[in-house]
Design a protein around this motif. Sequence first.
Motif, PDB file in Angstrom:
ATOM      1  N   VAL A 156      44.436  61.595 -78.476  1.00 55.98           N
ATOM      2  CA  VAL A 156      45.821  61.398 -78.044  1.00 55.98           C
ATOM      3  C   VAL A 156      46.088  59.946 -77.662  1.00 55.98           C
ATOM      4  O   VAL A 156      47.051  59.344 -78.113  1.00 55.98           O
ATOM      5  N   LEU A 157      45.221  59.374 -76.851  1.00 56.63           N
ATOM      6  CA  LEU A 157      45.448  58.016 -76.357  1.00 56.63           C
ATOM      7  C   LEU A 157      44.832  56.947 -77.258  1.00 56.63           C
ATOM      8  O   LEU A 157      45.049  55.758 -77.041  1.00 56.63           O
ATOM      9  N   ALA A 158      44.057  57.357 -78.265  1.00 58.13           N
ATOM     10  CA  ALA A 158      43.390  56.428 -79.183  1.00 58.13           C
ATOM     11  C   ALA A 158      42.505  55.442 -78.426  1.00 58.13           C
ATOM     12  O   ALA A 158      42.454  54.260 -78.739  1.00 58.13           O
ATOM     13  N   VAL A 159      41.812  55.949 -77.411  1.00 61.95           N
ATOM     14  CA  VAL A 159      40.876  55.142 -76.629  1.00 61.95           C
ATOM     15  C   VAL A 159      39.464  55.584 -77.026  1.00 61.95           C
ATOM     16  O   VAL A 159      39.121  56.753 -76.855  1.00 61.95           O
ATOM     17  N   PRO A 160      38.656  54.680 -77.560  1.00 60.28           N
ATOM     18  CA  PRO A 160      37.297  55.075 -77.932  1.00 60.28           C
ATOM     19  C   PRO A 160      36.467  55.373 -76.682  1.00 60.28           C
ATOM     20  O   PRO A 160      36.540  54.644 -75.689  1.00 60.28           O
ATOM     21  N   VAL A 161      35.709  56.449 -76.728  1.00 60.15           N
ATOM     22  CA  VAL A 161      34.889  56.828 -75.578  1.00 60.15           C
ATOM     23  C   VAL A 161      33.473  57.176 -76.014  1.00 60.15           C
ATOM     24  O   VAL A 161      33.230  57.524 -77.174  1.00 60.15           O
ATOM     25  N   VAL A 162      32.573  57.077 -75.061  1.00 58.91           N
ATOM     26  CA  VAL A 162      31.207  57.551 -75.226  1.00 58.91           C
ATOM     27  C   VAL A 162      31.032  58.689 -74.230  1.00 58.91           C
ATOM     28  O   VAL A 162      31.354  58.532 -73.047  1.00 58.91           O
ATOM     29  N   PRO A 197      50.866  56.278 -81.256  1.00 63.25           N
ATOM     30  CA  PRO A 197      52.000  57.132 -81.646  1.00 63.25           C
ATOM     31  C   PRO A 197      52.163  58.414 -80.845  1.00 63.25           C
ATOM     32  O   PRO A 197      53.277  58.819 -80.562  1.00 63.25           O
ATOM     33  N   LYS A 198      51.057  59.073 -80.448  1.00 60.35           N
ATOM     34  CA  LYS A 198      51.194  60.362 -79.760  1.00 60.35           C
ATOM     35  C   LYS A 198      51.741  60.247 -78.345  1.00 60.35           C
ATOM     36  O   LYS A 198      52.186  61.236 -77.781  1.00 60.35           O
ATOM     37  N   LEU A 237      42.066  56.316 -66.504  1.00 60.12           N
ATOM     38  CA  LEU A 237      42.303  56.576 -67.919  1.00 60.12           C
ATOM     39  C   LEU A 237      43.566  55.866 -68.386  1.00 60.12           C
ATOM     40  O   LEU A 237      43.625  55.352 -69.502  1.00 60.12           O
ATOM     41  N   LEU A 238      44.582  55.812 -67.537  1.00 57.43           N
ATOM     42  CA  LEU A 238      45.789  55.054 -67.889  1.00 57.43           C
ATOM     43  C   LEU A 238      45.476  53.565 -67.955  1.00 57.43           C
ATOM     44  O   LEU A 238      45.999  52.849 -68.811  1.00 57.43           O
TER      45      LEU A 238
END
Length: 138
Positions: free
Chosen positions: A4-10, A98-99, A80-81
């Motif tokens: 949704v946020l297009a944030v890459p995570v591990v 976009p989302k 997260l924001l």
Amino acid sequence: AEGVLAVPVVKGEKSPTERFAGADATYTIEALMQNGWALQSGTSHFLGQNFAKAFDVTFQTADQKSELVWATSWGVSTRLLGALVMTHSDDAGLVLPPKVAPAQIVIVPVGRGKPDNDAKVDAFVARAVAALRAEGIR
């Protein structure tokens, strides 16, 4: 975070010394920032029956027996924001994925200002807006 946020995570699991006090396990997502740093952005704690034992939290089974609950605790925070902003901003500003963007497309009519052309441009824009909205684009 990624979808949704297009944030890459591990994704990972905290070591016993890092986990939430009283939890059997703590899982985390670490957002990856542009500078290569990681920012803890969400956690999930498997509490097992530890808190149920401490606070006598039970449920009644189908056969009328009382059993201790199994519990979890999870959440994300304003971190997260912050990760969203740090991932998608630069010195020129912020571009939201976009989302979560309030508007995905902005139409700027070009060619208006001539009375004989205004109606044609407006009609074209109206058709384009209708087609985009029909596809779920904001």
